[in-house]
Design a protein around this motif. Sequence first.
Motif, PDB file in Angstrom:
ATOM      1  N   SER A  91     -10.178  -1.386  -9.405  1.00  0.00           N
ATOM      2  CA  SER A  91     -11.759  -1.452  -9.976  1.00  0.00           C
ATOM      3  C   SER A  91     -12.454  -2.716  -9.891  1.00  0.00           C
ATOM      4  CB  SER A  91     -11.694  -0.688 -11.443  1.00  0.00           C
ATOM      5  OG  SER A  91     -10.935  -1.620 -12.164  1.00  0.00           O
ATOM      6  N   ASP A  92     -11.733  -3.853 -10.039  1.00  0.00           N
ATOM      7  CA  ASP A  92     -12.112  -5.123 -10.007  1.00  0.00           C
ATOM      8  C   ASP A  92     -12.440  -5.659  -8.452  1.00  0.00           C
ATOM      9  OD1 ASP A  92      -9.534  -5.668  -9.099  1.00  0.00           O
ATOM     10  OD2 ASP A  92      -9.230  -7.020 -10.707  1.00  0.00           O
ATOM     11  N   GLY A  93     -12.067  -4.795  -7.461  1.00  0.00           N
ATOM     12  CA  GLY A  93     -12.385  -5.091  -6.175  1.00  0.00           C
ATOM     13  C   GLY A  93     -11.346  -5.830  -5.443  1.00  0.00           C
ATOM     14  N   GLU A  94     -10.448  -5.916  -5.973  1.00  0.00           N
ATOM     15  CA  GLU A  94      -9.214  -6.545  -5.126  1.00  0.00           C
ATOM     16  C   GLU A  94      -8.545  -5.426  -4.424  1.00  0.00           C
ATOM     17  OE1 GLU A  94      -6.501  -7.564  -8.422  1.00  0.00           O
ATOM     18  OE2 GLU A  94      -6.624  -9.720  -7.676  1.00  0.00           O
ATOM     19  N   ILE A  95      -8.353  -5.709  -2.885  1.00  0.00           N
ATOM     20  CA  ILE A  95      -7.705  -4.806  -1.632  1.00  0.00           C
ATOM     21  C   ILE A  95      -6.491  -5.295  -1.527  1.00  0.00           C
ATOM     22  CG2 ILE A  95      -8.280  -4.009   0.366  1.00  0.00           C
ATOM     23  CD1 ILE A  95     -11.259  -4.854  -0.048  1.00  0.00           C
ATOM     24  N   PHE A  96      -5.451  -4.445  -1.417  1.00  0.00           N
ATOM     25  CA  PHE A  96      -4.228  -4.795  -1.215  1.00  0.00           C
ATOM     26  C   PHE A  96      -3.510  -3.982  -0.095  1.00  0.00           C
ATOM     27  CE2 PHE A  96      -4.300  -5.841  -5.537  1.00  0.00           C
ATOM     28  CZ  PHE A  96      -3.959  -7.196  -5.520  1.00  0.00           C
ATOM     29  N   LEU A  97      -3.030  -4.612   1.026  1.00  0.00           N
ATOM     30  CA  LEU A  97      -2.144  -3.685   2.076  1.00  0.00           C
ATOM     31  C   LEU A  97      -0.828  -3.989   1.700  1.00  0.00           C
ATOM     32  CD1 LEU A  97      -1.936  -2.244   5.063  1.00  0.00           C
ATOM     33  CD2 LEU A  97      -1.824  -4.673   5.836  1.00  0.00           C
ATOM     34  N   ASN A  98       0.018  -2.903   1.724  1.00  0.00           N
ATOM     35  CA  ASN A  98       1.374  -2.996   1.461  1.00  0.00           C
ATOM     36  C   ASN A  98       2.229  -1.982   2.205  1.00  0.00           C
ATOM     37  OD1 ASN A  98       3.570  -4.088   0.201  1.00  0.00           O
ATOM     38  ND2 ASN A  98       2.485  -4.147  -1.642  1.00  0.00           N
ATOM     39  N   GLN A  99       3.357  -2.061   2.188  1.00  0.00           N
ATOM     40  CA  GLN A  99       4.479  -1.179   3.080  1.00  0.00           C
ATOM     41  C   GLN A  99       5.568  -0.692   2.022  1.00  0.00           C
ATOM     42  OE1 GLN A  99       6.072  -2.647   6.464  1.00  0.00           O
ATOM     43  NE2 GLN A  99       6.056  -0.719   7.538  1.00  0.00           N
ATOM     44  N   LYS A 100       6.041   0.399   1.990  1.00  0.00           N
ATOM     45  CA  LYS A 100       6.920   0.510   1.018  1.00  0.00           C
ATOM     46  C   LYS A 100       8.171  -0.042   0.752  1.00  0.00           C
ATOM     47  CE  LYS A 100       8.911   5.148  -0.683  1.00  0.00           C
ATOM     48  NZ  LYS A 100       8.799   6.524  -0.492  1.00  0.00           N
ATOM     49  N   LYS A 101       8.694  -0.566   1.964  1.00  0.00           N
ATOM     50  CA  LYS A 101      10.013  -1.436   1.847  1.00  0.00           C
ATOM     51  C   LYS A 101       9.721  -2.867   1.693  1.00  0.00           C
ATOM     52  CE  LYS A 101      12.476   2.231   4.255  1.00  0.00           C
ATOM     53  NZ  LYS A 101      13.193   2.472   5.515  1.00  0.00           N
ATOM     54  N   TYR A 102       8.530  -3.208   1.784  1.00  0.00           N
ATOM     55  CA  TYR A 102       8.103  -4.667   1.676  1.00  0.00           C
ATOM     56  C   TYR A 102       8.296  -5.065   0.156  1.00  0.00           C
ATOM     57  CZ  TYR A 102       5.455  -8.925   2.712  1.00  0.00           C
ATOM     58  OH  TYR A 102       5.212 -10.187   3.105  1.00  0.00           O
ATOM     59  N   THR A 103       9.152  -6.148  -0.127  1.00  0.00           N
ATOM     60  CA  THR A 103       9.555  -6.599  -1.186  1.00  0.00           C
ATOM     61  C   THR A 103       8.582  -7.667  -1.900  1.00  0.00           C
ATOM     62  OG1 THR A 103      10.973  -8.167  -0.322  1.00  0.00           O
ATOM     63  CG2 THR A 103      11.998  -6.251  -0.754  1.00  0.00           C
TER      64      THR A 103
ATOM     65  N   GLU B 214       4.845  -8.907  -3.373  1.00  0.00           N
ATOM     66  CA  GLU B 214       3.840  -8.355  -4.007  1.00  0.00           C
ATOM     67  C   GLU B 214       2.689  -7.631  -2.992  1.00  0.00           C
ATOM     68  OE1 GLU B 214       0.273  -9.285  -7.275  1.00  0.00           O
ATOM     69  OE2 GLU B 214       1.625 -11.071  -6.519  1.00  0.00           O
ATOM     70  N   TYR B 215       2.427  -8.094  -1.708  1.00  0.00           N
ATOM     71  CA  TYR B 215       1.494  -7.472  -0.859  1.00  0.00           C
ATOM     72  C   TYR B 215       1.567  -8.277   0.552  1.00  0.00           C
ATOM     73  CZ  TYR B 215      -1.457 -11.272  -2.280  1.00  0.00           C
ATOM     74  OH  TYR B 215      -1.713 -12.656  -2.464  1.00  0.00           O
TER      75      TYR B 215
END
Length: 108
Positions: free
Chosen positions: A61-73, A75-76
């Motif tokens: 809601s604060d506008g932060e956008i994260f790309l992530n992968q399930k197995k990525y250890t 934060e992003y």
Amino acid sequence: MLKTGIDIVCSNVINIIDIEEIFFGIEEEGVPYILKFLEEKKIDKEFYVNGRFEIGIGINSDGEIFLNQKKYTKEYILKENIGSSKKYLRVFGQNAARVLKGLPLIKV
């Protein structure tokens, strides 16, 4: 959630116009995406990495956008903000698709 494409899970307070460049970047790479809005302020990783490809984008809601992968250890993989330029948001989308395809990321 559907099980095809990159999952994009967004807080419902975000205006879709503010994030459409991300979609355009993903589409330029020829990758499908699925957009879902939640009534959450903070979109946790588990909300957006459980699709078929186990890769996703979360938008708080604060506008932060994260790309992530399930197995990525960590934060992003990538982080951006909806206040960034259209160019940065489009490249963020392209890079999300490139992570999925196993291609090198585009530098801005």
